[in-house]
Structure formats: C-alpha cells, structure tokens
Enzyme design. Structure first.
Site, PDB file in Angstrom:
ATOM      1  N   THR A  15     -76.309  45.189 -14.516  1.00 20.52           N
ATOM      2  CA  THR A  15     -75.948  47.097 -14.788  1.00 20.52           C
ATOM      3  C   THR A  15     -74.805  46.848 -15.281  1.00 20.52           C
ATOM      4  O   THR A  15     -73.800  46.316 -15.978  1.00 20.52           O
ATOM      5  CB  THR A  15     -75.762  46.913 -13.061  1.00 20.52           C
ATOM      6  OG1 THR A  15     -74.977  48.252 -13.583  1.00 20.52           O
ATOM      7  CG2 THR A  15     -74.724  45.880 -12.368  1.00 20.52           C
ATOM      8  N   ARG A  16     -74.243  47.666 -15.657  1.00 22.32           N
ATOM      9  CA  ARG A  16     -73.329  48.807 -16.254  1.00 22.32           C
ATOM     10  C   ARG A  16     -72.753  50.000 -15.964  1.00 22.32           C
ATOM     11  O   ARG A  16     -72.059  50.186 -16.135  1.00 22.32           O
ATOM     12  CB  ARG A  16     -73.159  48.831 -17.900  1.00 22.32           C
ATOM     13  CG  ARG A  16     -74.858  49.725 -18.401  1.00 22.32           C
ATOM     14  CD  ARG A  16     -74.614  50.027 -20.106  1.00 22.32           C
ATOM     15  NE  ARG A  16     -74.318  51.882 -19.953  1.00 22.32           N
ATOM     16  CZ  ARG A  16     -75.379  52.081 -19.711  1.00 22.32           C
ATOM     17  NH1 ARG A  16     -76.876  51.835 -19.961  1.00 22.32           N
ATOM     18  NH2 ARG A  16     -75.324  53.406 -19.869  1.00 22.32           N
ATOM     19  N   HIS A  29     -75.940  51.471  -6.209  1.00 23.54           N
ATOM     20  CA  HIS A  29     -76.395  52.731  -4.716  1.00 23.54           C
ATOM     21  C   HIS A  29     -77.588  52.455  -3.626  1.00 23.54           C
ATOM     22  O   HIS A  29     -77.333  51.274  -4.158  1.00 23.54           O
ATOM     23  CB  HIS A  29     -76.822  53.802  -5.006  1.00 23.54           C
ATOM     24  CG  HIS A  29     -75.104  54.396  -6.540  1.00 23.54           C
ATOM     25  ND1 HIS A  29     -74.101  54.665  -5.534  1.00 23.54           N
ATOM     26  CD2 HIS A  29     -74.977  54.807  -7.568  1.00 23.54           C
ATOM     27  CE1 HIS A  29     -73.138  55.003  -6.689  1.00 23.54           C
ATOM     28  NE2 HIS A  29     -73.879  55.329  -7.886  1.00 23.54           N
ATOM     29  N   HIS A  31     -80.398  50.804  -5.391  1.00 21.03           N
ATOM     30  CA  HIS A  31     -80.661  49.356  -5.957  1.00 21.03           C
ATOM     31  C   HIS A  31     -80.349  48.606  -4.903  1.00 21.03           C
ATOM     32  O   HIS A  31     -81.013  47.611  -5.285  1.00 21.03           O
ATOM     33  CB  HIS A  31     -78.998  49.429  -7.144  1.00 21.03           C
ATOM     34  CG  HIS A  31     -79.082  50.586  -7.805  1.00 21.03           C
ATOM     35  ND1 HIS A  31     -78.365  51.512  -8.339  1.00 21.03           N
ATOM     36  CD2 HIS A  31     -79.319  50.673  -9.032  1.00 21.03           C
ATOM     37  CE1 HIS A  31     -78.210  52.175  -9.042  1.00 21.03           C
ATOM     38  NE2 HIS A  31     -79.474  51.980 -10.299  1.00 21.03           N
ATOM     39  N   ARG A  33     -86.113  50.728 -15.543  1.00 25.89           N
ATOM     40  CA  ARG A  33     -86.715  51.938 -16.368  1.00 25.89           C
ATOM     41  C   ARG A  33     -84.950  51.757 -17.304  1.00 25.89           C
ATOM     42  O   ARG A  33     -84.371  52.028 -17.162  1.00 25.89           O
ATOM     43  CB  ARG A  33     -86.760  52.793 -15.494  1.00 25.89           C
ATOM     44  CG  ARG A  33     -87.756  52.956 -14.753  1.00 25.89           C
ATOM     45  CD  ARG A  33     -87.803  53.866 -13.204  1.00 25.89           C
ATOM     46  NE  ARG A  33     -88.646  55.409 -14.492  1.00 25.89           N
ATOM     47  CZ  ARG A  33     -89.695  55.399 -14.426  1.00 25.89           C
ATOM     48  NH1 ARG A  33     -91.033  54.834 -14.022  1.00 25.89           N
ATOM     49  NH2 ARG A  33     -89.598  56.372 -14.978  1.00 25.89           N
ATOM     50  N   HIS A  77     -84.249  50.381 -19.491  1.00 27.11           N
ATOM     51  CA  HIS A  77     -83.490  49.276 -19.592  1.00 27.11           C
ATOM     52  C   HIS A  77     -82.446  48.654 -21.451  1.00 27.11           C
ATOM     53  O   HIS A  77     -83.336  48.559 -22.077  1.00 27.11           O
ATOM     54  CB  HIS A  77     -84.511  47.919 -19.329  1.00 27.11           C
ATOM     55  CG  HIS A  77     -83.589  46.746 -18.756  1.00 27.11           C
ATOM     56  ND1 HIS A  77     -82.798  46.115 -17.809  1.00 27.11           N
ATOM     57  CD2 HIS A  77     -82.110  45.814 -20.043  1.00 27.11           C
ATOM     58  CE1 HIS A  77     -81.761  45.315 -17.939  1.00 27.11           C
ATOM     59  NE2 HIS A  77     -81.967  45.161 -18.398  1.00 27.11           N
ATOM     60  N   ALA A  78     -81.142  48.781 -20.894  1.00 26.06           N
ATOM     61  CA  ALA A  78     -80.405  48.940 -22.504  1.00 26.06           C
ATOM     62  C   ALA A  78     -80.213  50.071 -23.127  1.00 26.06           C
ATOM     63  O   ALA A  78     -80.024  50.024 -24.408  1.00 26.06           O
ATOM     64  CB  ALA A  78     -80.415  47.921 -23.256  1.00 26.06           C
ATOM     65  N   VAL A 128     -45.920  64.296 -37.136  1.00 23.83           N
ATOM     66  CA  VAL A 128     -46.763  63.154 -37.166  1.00 23.83           C
ATOM     67  C   VAL A 128     -46.359  62.621 -38.807  1.00 23.83           C
ATOM     68  O   VAL A 128     -45.991  61.511 -38.687  1.00 23.83           O
ATOM     69  CB  VAL A 128     -48.285  63.520 -37.032  1.00 23.83           C
ATOM     70  CG1 VAL A 128     -48.919  61.672 -37.506  1.00 23.83           C
ATOM     71  CG2 VAL A 128     -48.058  63.566 -35.772  1.00 23.83           C
ATOM     72  N   ARG A 129     -46.798  63.227 -39.553  1.00 24.75           N
ATOM     73  CA  ARG A 129     -46.329  62.407 -41.078  1.00 24.75           C
ATOM     74  C   ARG A 129     -44.450  62.434 -41.214  1.00 24.75           C
ATOM     75  O   ARG A 129     -44.271  61.634 -42.263  1.00 24.75           O
ATOM     76  CB  ARG A 129     -46.218  64.267 -42.012  1.00 24.75           C
ATOM     77  CG  ARG A 129     -47.273  64.284 -42.266  1.00 24.75           C
ATOM     78  CD  ARG A 129     -48.160  63.540 -43.157  1.00 24.75           C
ATOM     79  NE  ARG A 129     -50.262  63.465 -43.649  1.00 24.75           N
ATOM     80  CZ  ARG A 129     -50.181  62.425 -44.518  1.00 24.75           C
ATOM     81  NH1 ARG A 129     -49.859  61.447 -45.496  1.00 24.75           N
ATOM     82  NH2 ARG A 129     -51.502  62.484 -44.525  1.00 24.75           N
ATOM     83  N   ALA A 149     -57.739  66.665 -41.052  1.00 25.53           N
ATOM     84  CA  ALA A 149     -57.976  65.935 -40.449  1.00 25.53           C
ATOM     85  C   ALA A 149     -59.643  66.243 -41.882  1.00 25.53           C
ATOM     86  O   ALA A 149     -60.437  66.966 -40.849  1.00 25.53           O
ATOM     87  CB  ALA A 149     -58.660  65.340 -39.444  1.00 25.53           C
TER      88      ALA A 149
HETATM   89  S1  PPS Z   1     -54.117  64.543 -43.244  1.00 28.91           S
HETATM   90  O1  PPS Z   1     -55.451  65.173 -44.339  1.00 28.91           O
HETATM   91  O2  PPS Z   1     -55.306  65.185 -42.116  1.00 28.91           O
HETATM   92  O3  PPS Z   1     -54.090  63.221 -43.592  1.00 28.91           O
HETATM   93  O4  PPS Z   1     -53.138  65.712 -43.286  1.00 28.91           O
HETATM   94  P1  PPS Z   1     -52.216  65.961 -43.148  1.00 28.91           P
HETATM   95  O5  PPS Z   1     -51.446  64.600 -42.323  1.00 28.91           O
HETATM   96  O6  PPS Z   1     -52.468  67.563 -41.597  1.00 28.91           O
HETATM   97  O7  PPS Z   1     -51.480  67.213 -43.564  1.00 28.91           O
HETATM   98  C1  PPS Z   1     -50.343  67.455 -43.010  1.00 28.91           C
HETATM   99  C2  PPS Z   1     -49.794  68.876 -43.981  1.00 28.91           C
HETATM  100  O8  PPS Z   1     -48.868  67.863 -45.657  1.00 28.91           O
HETATM  101  C3  PPS Z   1     -49.247  69.095 -46.738  1.00 28.91           C
HETATM  102  N1  PPS Z   1     -49.846  68.510 -47.714  1.00 28.91           N
HETATM  103  C4  PPS Z   1     -51.103  67.956 -48.242  1.00 28.91           C
HETATM  104  N2  PPS Z   1     -52.287  68.694 -46.976  1.00 28.91           N
HETATM  105  C5  PPS Z   1     -53.156  68.856 -48.678  1.00 28.91           C
HETATM  106  N3  PPS Z   1     -53.227  67.563 -49.186  1.00 28.91           N
HETATM  107  C6  PPS Z   1     -52.230  67.733 -49.742  1.00 28.91           C
HETATM  108  N4  PPS Z   1     -52.351  66.430 -50.807  1.00 28.91           N
HETATM  109  C7  PPS Z   1     -51.461  67.829 -49.228  1.00 28.91           C
HETATM  110  N5  PPS Z   1     -50.080  67.699 -49.561  1.00 28.91           N
HETATM  111  C8  PPS Z   1     -49.111  67.495 -48.814  1.00 28.91           C
HETATM  112  C9  PPS Z   1     -50.113  70.289 -45.813  1.00 28.91           C
HETATM  113  O9  PPS Z   1     -49.016  71.585 -45.814  1.00 28.91           O
HETATM  114  C10 PPS Z   1     -50.593  70.021 -43.998  1.00 28.91           C
HETATM  115  O10 PPS Z   1     -49.913  70.735 -43.424  1.00 28.91           O
HETATM  116  P2  PPS Z   1     -50.249  71.817 -42.782  1.00 28.91           P
HETATM  117  O11 PPS Z   1     -49.908  72.511 -41.639  1.00 28.91           O
HETATM  118  O12 PPS Z   1     -52.049  71.287 -42.481  1.00 28.91           O
HETATM  119  O13 PPS Z   1     -50.515  73.409 -43.973  1.00 28.91           O
END
Ligand code: PPS
Length: 569
Positions: free
Chosen positions: A196-197, A201, A204, A290, A292-293, A434-435, A476
C-alpha cells in the site's frame, strides 16, 4: 497453491565483508564516481539486498530489450521491469565497457562499485509504450521516464559497500533476509503481503481479516515508502496511521514493514514485479488490488488501466510464481445492514457506499467530517495533523510570461492583498530580485535559465513545504522546466501556475527597461519573444492578459481564483 510456504527461493546478496570489503573501499578512492539520485538510491538498495533477486546488477542491453519486449530476462526468467543506471550523456562519453564506477549517495558515501558491461541509448518512448502502455506524460511513470531520467543506460555487475542509511522507522526496515528470518522465528508459515501507498481504513481491515482467516495466514503491511505519486500522503504520516490500526487485529497476528520501492505506477506489469519482490522477501501470499499500482486518471478523465487488469495479469503467471496471488475483493458499506459486503453480495436496491482515496483527501482538505463507517477516528485524527485544510496549506503562486507582461506588478499586488488578509507567511521571488540574490552568476542561455528556474522552484518548494506562500515571477519560458518545478512543488504543497498572457506587442510598446529596443537592435542576444522562444503554458490554473484590465482588477481576479481553489478563506 495454499501450501506454498517455501519462503522465497535463492536470495542474491551483493554486499561483501572483511578483506573483500576493504578492497572495494580502496578501489573507490581512485574510481570515477556517480552520485545517485533519490530514485536510483531506492533501486540500488533493493538490488544490493536481494529484493530484486535474481538480478545481480543493472540489466545488460540484451536483458533490457527482452524485459521491455516480453517481461522476461534473455534466459527466460520472469522479470517485468527494466532496472538500469541512467546517466547523462557527458558522463557516458567518458565511460567505457569494463570501467569501474563508484556509486555514491547524495552525501558522498560509497554505496557500491559498478563494473560496466553495457552502455547504450535506449528508445525511451518505446520503453514507455511497452512498460506503461502509453506515452501520455500525465502518467507519472512516463513523465519521469521521458522528462526526468537520463538518456544513457548502463548495465553491469554490482558489489555492495554500504547499505543506504535511514533514520526513520528503523524498527520497520527489514531486508529480505531479515524478514524471512522474522517469519521463521515467529513461526509464521503463511504470510500475506499487503502492498500500500495509502492510509488504511475499515474496509481494508475487514478485507485483510477475511483473507487472513481464509488462508490461515499472518499479514504484514508491506508499505512502499519510496518515490510514490505526487499528492500521496507522505510515509511518515502513513506509517503512524498503520500503527493505529494494529490494535484492531488479534495481538501478534500482523506487522508493519517498510519497502523502499520507487514505484513506477505501471499497473499490471508493476503488480507482477511487486509480486516477485514480495516472493523474495519470503511472503507466501500477495494481495493484488483493483487498479493495483495504477496512477489514476489520464488527461481525458479515463483510467490508464482497467480495474481488474493487474489481477488478471499476475494470476496468469501464477504457475511460475512461488507466491500465491490473492485478488482483493472490493468491499462496499451497506448502511441498512451496518456491514461491508463484496459487490456481488449487494442485494437489489442496496446502495453500497465507498469513499475513494481522492475523495477522502478532498474531505480532509475541506475540513469536512469523515464518516465513522469509513475510517477509524484515531486514523482520521492522525491524517488531520498532517493534512490541514487547504486554506492552511503552503502553496506556490508561479507567474510566468514575457518581460514587460506585468508579472512583477501583479505578483506584488497579489502579495500585498494576501498580507492584507493576514495569517500567512509570504515570500516574493521576483525574476530580477532572484537574478540579483540567487543567480547573479547566470546568463540567459537555455541551460542557465533552466538552472535559474530550478533554483526558484527549490526555494519555493521549501517555503510551501513549511506552510508558507511563495510568490514567484520569473519569465520561465520553457514548458519542461516549468513542469519540473510543478512536480517539485506538488510533492509538498499546491502549485498555481498563472500565465500572464499579455501580447508581445503590448509588452514591447511598454518597454519599461528599454530591453526590447536593445534586442531589436541586436544589442542583446537571446531575448525572450524576440530571438528566444516563450513556450505558452498549456494547462495553467489561470491565464490573464494585463492589457485588458486595470491592475487592481487583475489582482482581484487572481485573489478570486485563489479563493475558488480553496487556498484562502
Ligand atoms: S528566466 O528566463 O526566467 O531565467 O528570466 P528571468 O530571470 O525571469 O529574467 C529576469 C529579467 O532579466 C531581463 N533580461 C532578459 N529577459 C529575457 N531575455 C533576455 N535575454 C534577458 N536579458 C535580461 C528582463 O528584464 C527580465 O525581467 P522582466 O521582469 O521579465 O522584465
């Protein structure tokens, strides 16, 4: 075959001791190393301890082909599942037949030495069709095989050095040899394995008791605790639930044991594979349920496998197995009689009640009451500790879209609204931020974008796992990477993908940072939407074009969607 109390058959043990062990440790110092993934750690544990007997290592190419085609090794032995070490192309390019490779756990501990006998690029689509009967990547096994496994397979013999370490539930972790010895010392001649995973109850328990009586057998809840399916209840909670049901059986008649199995969800084929594994552990009987897996439903709402397909396939191999296949009856509860009956025992006009695992989970996350006829209150209490109502669970809000689409503004607006509502911890993982903080050394190459998104996914999964809300707003641009992040998050919480679908013309006309102009002039290369692709999400939880609404309206729409999904009160 009720007499089949032979407790297994010949068991492979790939560990060495004494001088031989020192020798292997010495070799590991100069060998090239491969770091095993979580899934590979599970497979190697069962290879080394004999749960995968008669395998003495990873399948050769010839055996792999025979298994994929016909569920047998090339010598005709029944074995339905390919077991290979998948490695990257870069690693394979530096590997030759005859090489020795040291396999290590994620912390670098030497687990085993592998002598490579085979190295090839398998046709993974063919493997998916043969093993899973589909290439639909809504199937978790297919999704893993086609999108997450590495492209080159190694075959070869293994020598075990260190058994993988576990710190949880050590009392329930027994190797095939140890479990056989336990059966022997308990004087248990007939032992049923219950795979089981899921939590257990009342239906069973009744089913198990009936089978125990019918076969004069003891029973072990032999639970798979490795990689299960996204959304499954974690094994820590499940094992605590199993402990709660033991008192409902006669004392000393039942036990719990943990099987570190990387389930593939291959339905019938997997059921046969699991039966062979249980045979190796010394069980005499194996309950096949039933579906199963099975992985549940496909994208079109249909089942991947027929409910009885697994029972039929495993039974058709009964004469070759040294374990008796028991088909689990499907029990329904009849309120008028206050009892569980098999489907064929239902009288006309009687409606049998049943709650599926999915329905139960829904009840728990909605905070609804679970009926007494269905579950033991102490089990429900345990489930409630782990699965709080949805509005208290962690989640990730993942905005994706072109630069200038309004992701950051929208993400900030939603975050502020959630703060206004209160009661939750929220972290913002905006693309630019993040960048700067997490990915400052990364470029915008495909490889680096993937790495950037996976880092965001990792941080977001930690936040979601601990009950927080992660609001992410990167571009993304690639479907596959977004899928990987979804899987990471869904393993621990809820993932909400919001496509900020503002048309490129609008994004370009906004050009707040002047980047589109630079990209058009060729001063920035690989700019998303200009000379690098943006793959539009196929099934996001929501899609919104910010050029059609005021920002306040757009924020309200997202907040309403979260409410609709039950994520906020
Ligand atoms: S990714 O593809 O998801 O890793 O891109 P991300 O880290 O969200 O991108 C952050 C911002 O980098 C600027 N930027 C670029 N975007 C797209 N392509 C290229 N080559 C690039 N170079 C720099 C861009 O302003 C992104 O910010 P946002 O807020 O989307 O405008």
């Amino acid at each position: 075959m009720d007499h089949c109390n032979a407790h297994g058959g010949t068991l492979v043990n790939l560990y060495v001791e004494g001088r031989a062990l020192d020798n292997e440790k010495e070799k590991a110092k100069s060998n090239r190393s491969w770091d095993l993934s979580d899934k590979q750690m599970l497979d190697i544990e069962l290879l080394l301890n004999g749960a995968y007997s008669p395998l003495a290592g990873y399948l050769s190419e010839e055996d792999y082909n025979a298994v994929v085609d016909g569920m047998r090794l090339s010598d005709g032995t029944l074995w339905p599942m390919p077991i290979n070490l998948d490695v990257t192309r870069e690693f394979a390019d530096e590997t030759s037949i005859g090489d020795e490779i040291t396999l290590r756990d994620p912390e670098g501990v030497v687990i085993a030495n592998l002598t490579v006998t085979d190295l090839w690029t398998p046709d993974r689509e063919l493997e998916a069709r043969q093993i899973f009967g589909t290439t639909d990547d809504a199937h978790p096994g297919v999704q893993y095989l086609l999108n997450q496994s590495n492209p080159v397979y190694l075959g070869g013999t293994l020598v075990g050095v260190t058994p993988p370490l576990h710190y949880d539930f050590e009392r329930y972790r027994k190797s095939p040899q140890q479990l056989r010895e336990t059966f022997h010392s308990n004087g248990w001649n007939n032992v049923i394995a219950f795979q089981t995973r899921n939590p257990i109850h009342k239906a069973h328990v009744i089913m198990m008791k009936r089978l125990m009586a019918r076969h004069q057998a003891n029973l072990v809840i032999h639970t798979a605790v490795g990689k299960t399916k996204t959304g499954d209840i974690d094994h820590f909670c499940r094992v605590r639930c199993y402990e709660k049901i033991l008192p409902h059986f006669p004392e000393g008649s039942i036990d719990i044991s943990i099987l570190p199995l990387a389930m593939r969800f291959a339905g019938p084929r997997e059921a046969l594979w699991q039966a062979i594994i249980r045979q190796n552990y010394g069980f005499t009987h194996f309950i096949v349920g039933r579906d199963h897996a099975g992985p549940g439903r496909n994208n079109r709402g249909g089942m991947f496998y027929d409910a009885l397909e697994a029972q039929e396939l495993v039974s058709s191999f009964q004469s070759e197995l040294n374990i008796q296949v028991l088909k689990a009856p499907f029990l329904r509860y009849v309120e008028q009689r206050s009892e569980f009956v098999e489907e064929h025992e239902l009288l006309s006009g009687e409606a049998g009640l049943y709650i599926s695992g999915g329905e139960l989970k829904q009840k728990l996350v909605k905070g609804e009451e679970v009926p007494d006829w269905f579950a033991f209150p102490e089990v429900v209490q345990e489930l409630n500790r782990t699965l709080p109502p949805r509005a208290k669970q962690g989640f990730t809000l993942f905005f994706t879209g072109l630069s200038g689409s309004g992701k950051s503004t929208l993400a900030n607006g939603v975050m502020v609204k959630l703060r206004e509502l209160g009661g939750r911890n929220i972290s913002l993982l905006d693309g630019d931020v993040v960048r700067k903080n997490l990915s400052s050394e990364l470029t915008f190459s495909k490889e680096h974008r993937d790495l950037n998104i996976q880092r965001i996914g990792y941080v977001a999964s930690e936040i979601s796992k601990n009950g927080g809300i992660a609001v992410c707003a990167p571009i993304a641009p690639y479907t596959r990477t977004r899928r990987i992040v979804r899987d990471m998050i869904e393993a621990v919480g809820v993932f909400v993908e919001i496509h900020v679908a503002t048309p490129i013309e609008v994004c370009e006309s906004r050009d707040r940072k002047g980047l589109y102009a630079m990209a058009r002039a060729g001063k920035i290369k690989g700019f998303t939407g200009i000379d690098d692709p943006y793959e539009v999400p196929e099934n996001p939880e929501m899609s919104i074009d910010t050029s059609q609404y005021s920002m306040t309206d757009a924020v309200d729409q997202v907040v309403s969607r979260l409410r609709e999904l039950g994520l906020i009160d």
